[in-house]
Design a protein around this motif. Structure first.
Motif, short mmCIF file in Angstrom:
data_model
loop_
_atom_site.label_atom_id
_atom_site.label_comp_id
_atom_site.label_asym_id
_atom_site.label_seq_id
_atom_site.Cartn_x
_atom_site.Cartn_y
_atom_site.Cartn_z
N GLY A 142 10.65 -22.98 26.24
CA GLY A 142 10.07 -23.90 25.28
C GLY A 142 8.98 -23.24 24.45
N ILE A 143 8.15 -22.42 25.10
CA ILE A 143 7.10 -21.70 24.39
C ILE A 143 7.71 -20.75 23.37
CG2 ILE A 143 5.23 -20.03 24.65
CD1 ILE A 143 4.67 -21.24 27.41
N PHE A 144 8.69 -19.96 23.81
CA PHE A 144 9.33 -19.01 22.91
C PHE A 144 10.05 -19.72 21.76
CE2 PHE A 144 9.86 -15.07 25.87
CZ PHE A 144 8.48 -14.98 25.95
N SER A 145 10.66 -20.87 22.04
CA SER A 145 11.39 -21.60 21.00
C SER A 145 10.43 -22.10 19.92
CB SER A 145 12.16 -22.78 21.61
OG SER A 145 13.17 -22.32 22.48
N LEU A 146 9.29 -22.64 20.32
CA LEU A 146 8.32 -23.13 19.35
C LEU A 146 7.70 -21.99 18.56
CD1 LEU A 146 6.55 -26.00 21.32
CD2 LEU A 146 8.06 -26.22 19.35
N LEU A 147 7.42 -20.86 19.22
CA LEU A 147 6.89 -19.70 18.51
C LEU A 147 7.91 -19.16 17.52
CD1 LEU A 147 5.04 -17.77 21.37
CD2 LEU A 147 4.01 -19.09 19.52
N THR A 148 9.17 -19.17 17.91
CA THR A 148 10.24 -18.70 17.01
C THR A 148 10.34 -19.60 15.78
OG1 THR A 148 11.51 -17.78 18.87
CG2 THR A 148 12.72 -18.23 16.84
N ALA A 149 10.32 -20.91 16.01
CA ALA A 149 10.40 -21.86 14.90
C ALA A 149 9.20 -21.74 13.98
CB ALA A 149 10.51 -23.28 15.43
N ALA A 150 8.01 -21.51 14.57
CA ALA A 150 6.79 -21.39 13.77
C ALA A 150 6.80 -20.12 12.93
CB ALA A 150 5.57 -21.40 14.68
N ASP A 151 7.34 -19.05 13.51
CA ASP A 151 7.31 -17.75 12.85
C ASP A 151 8.43 -17.59 11.81
OD1 ASP A 151 6.15 -15.03 12.71
OD2 ASP A 151 8.12 -14.41 13.47
N GLN A 152 9.55 -18.29 12.03
CA GLN A 152 10.70 -18.15 11.13
C GLN A 152 11.18 -19.53 10.69
OE1 GLN A 152 13.64 -15.09 12.17
NE2 GLN A 152 12.37 -14.47 13.89
N PRO A 153 10.46 -20.16 9.78
CA PRO A 153 10.81 -21.53 9.35
C PRO A 153 12.14 -21.64 8.64
CG PRO A 153 9.11 -20.59 7.93
CD PRO A 153 9.27 -19.64 9.09
N ASP A 154 12.74 -20.50 8.27
CA ASP A 154 14.04 -20.54 7.59
C ASP A 154 15.21 -20.67 8.56
OD1 ASP A 154 13.38 -17.93 8.51
OD2 ASP A 154 15.00 -17.08 7.30
N LEU A 155 14.94 -20.58 9.85
CA LEU A 155 16.02 -20.71 10.83
C LEU A 155 16.61 -22.12 10.79
CD1 LEU A 155 14.50 -18.86 13.94
CD2 LEU A 155 16.54 -18.17 12.65
N PRO A 156 17.94 -22.24 11.02
CA PRO A 156 18.58 -23.56 10.96
C PRO A 156 18.31 -24.39 12.22
CG PRO A 156 20.20 -21.89 11.52
CD PRO A 156 18.92 -21.15 11.23
N ILE A 157 17.04 -24.75 12.42
CA ILE A 157 16.63 -25.57 13.56
C ILE A 157 16.34 -26.98 13.05
CG2 ILE A 157 14.95 -25.91 15.40
CD1 ILE A 157 14.41 -22.91 15.36
N ASP A 158 16.98 -27.98 13.64
CA ASP A 158 16.75 -29.37 13.23
C ASP A 158 15.77 -30.10 14.15
OD1 ASP A 158 18.30 -29.17 11.01
OD2 ASP A 158 19.91 -30.50 11.71
N SER A 159 15.65 -29.66 15.40
CA SER A 159 14.70 -30.27 16.31
C SER A 159 14.53 -29.36 17.53
CB SER A 159 15.17 -31.66 16.76
OG SER A 159 16.24 -31.56 17.70
#
Length: 354
Positions: A142-159
């Motif tokens: 969960g920590i890594f997922s949130l850091l990834t989303a924060a660092d790469q906002p262009d990733l196709p993450i919806d939630s």
């Protein structure tokens, strides 16, 4: 309530199952198809195994932590989040990091948030026809997922849904007694050890994980005898033991960063992480987020988990829930079937209709 003769018959059947058949838990993994592979990354699409076409709805990616095997999401039949999602007609994927070798000792946190997770997320989106990905992650995942989303906002993450992911390490009573010693040694208490070993070996990780539930380990034989007629209870104990026996090592550099940045400096509690001068802020997370804490979790207690709610100030919504269970139990315990999994179902359904 079962009558004494019925309980005796059930107990006898369970004893036969354990002695003659090696156990009563159904540890068969959910069928899967390998769709992508790379360094420390095997990405699987989970299936029903009966030839039924894959669901066409939004994909869910299950993200495990380091050190724990990916079977955390697929503990046993009847108590597997992966099975639950697949049976619910959800297009489900699982990323597996595989075993960590001594040769991986130089891999740092950057490897997981720059390479492993982004590549897995993009592949899931591609494999599902370009749809946005709903990430469901446990603990460090969960920590890594949130850091990834924060660092790469262009990733196709919806939630993103995190389960038992601690963000304030000062709120973990289990490690509080060690802080004075760490401070006294300038943080070098463990440094020589993990450098020599190339990380935290799987045997040590397994022992530490078991030690966090020492009271349950001590009383386990008594609990088994008292519940010898309860097949589901016995199956869960077997499955948890199987999980513990398959722990994976931490890479040396990653372990060092977790120790110094997360444990010593408690960076996450302030919402930023400094990776050799590269600052990642959780304010960069801009997708709906579900945060779940275990009510009996000693590794990631509620206060340590709930801290992240205040840090995700740019997320469209942050939903915080608690559920029964310890660190593993809140994810895949017997009560998780009616609590954590239901929260996830409701959260994912809300994203689809939003």
């Amino acid at each position: 309530m079962a009558t004494p003769p019925a309980r005796l018959a059930a107990a006898a059947s369970n004893v036969v199952g354990k002695v003659l058949h090696g156990g009563v838990a159904d540890l068969r993994p959910v069928p899967r198809v390998l769709v992508d592979q790379g360094p420390n990354r095997s990405l699987y699409r989970l299936t029903t195994g009966n030839g039924k076409p894959a669901p066409q709805g939004p994909p869910v990616l299950l993200v495990p932590p380091l050190a724990a095997p990916a079977l955390c999401f697929d503990l046993r039949r009847g108590c597997s989040l992966a099975e639950h999602l697949v049976d619910g007609d959800t297009r489900t994927y699982l990323v597996d990091y595989g075993n960590v070798a001594f040769s991986d000792r130089k891999l740092g946190v950057e490897h997981w948030i720059d390479e492993v997770l982004p590549r897995a997320i993009r592949k899931v989106s591609e494999d599902s026809g370009g749809q946005g990905v709903h990430v469901v992650a446990w603990c460090l995942g969960g920590i890594f997922s949130l850091l990834t989303a924060a660092d790469q906002p262009d990733l196709p993450i919806d939630s993103i849904a995190t389960i038992a992911a601690p963000f304030d390490f000062t709120a973990i009573p289990l490690i509080a007694p060690f802080r004075p010693l760490v401070d006294l040694t300038g943080g070098h208490l463990l440094t020589p050890v993990y450098r020599v070993l190339g990380g935290a070996p799987s045997a040590i990780v397994s022992r530490v994980f078991r030690a966090t539930g020492l009271n349950k380990e001590i009383t386990k034989p008594i609990a088994i005898l008292k519940n010898l007629d309860d097949r589901d209870f016995l199956a869960q104990i077997e499955a948890v033991n199987h999980f513990m026996d398959n722990m994976i090592a931490y890479p040396g550099r990653t372990f060092g960063q977790l120790y110094h940045r997360f444990f010593r400096s408690n960076d996450l509690a302030e919402g930023t992480v400094d990776l050799n001068g590269r600052i990642i802020s959780l304010t960069g997370v801009k997708v709906p987020t579900l945060v779940i804490a275990g009510q009996n979790d000693t590794i990631a207690p509620r206060a340590a988990v709930e801290r992240v709610v205040e840090l995700l100030e740019n997320a469209p919504s942050v939903d915080f829930r608690t559920a029964p269970g310890g660190h593993l139990g809140v994810l895949t315990g017997r009560k998780a079937r009616g609590t954590t999994w239901r929260y996830l179902d409701e959260f994912l359904a809300a994203q689809v209709t939003a």
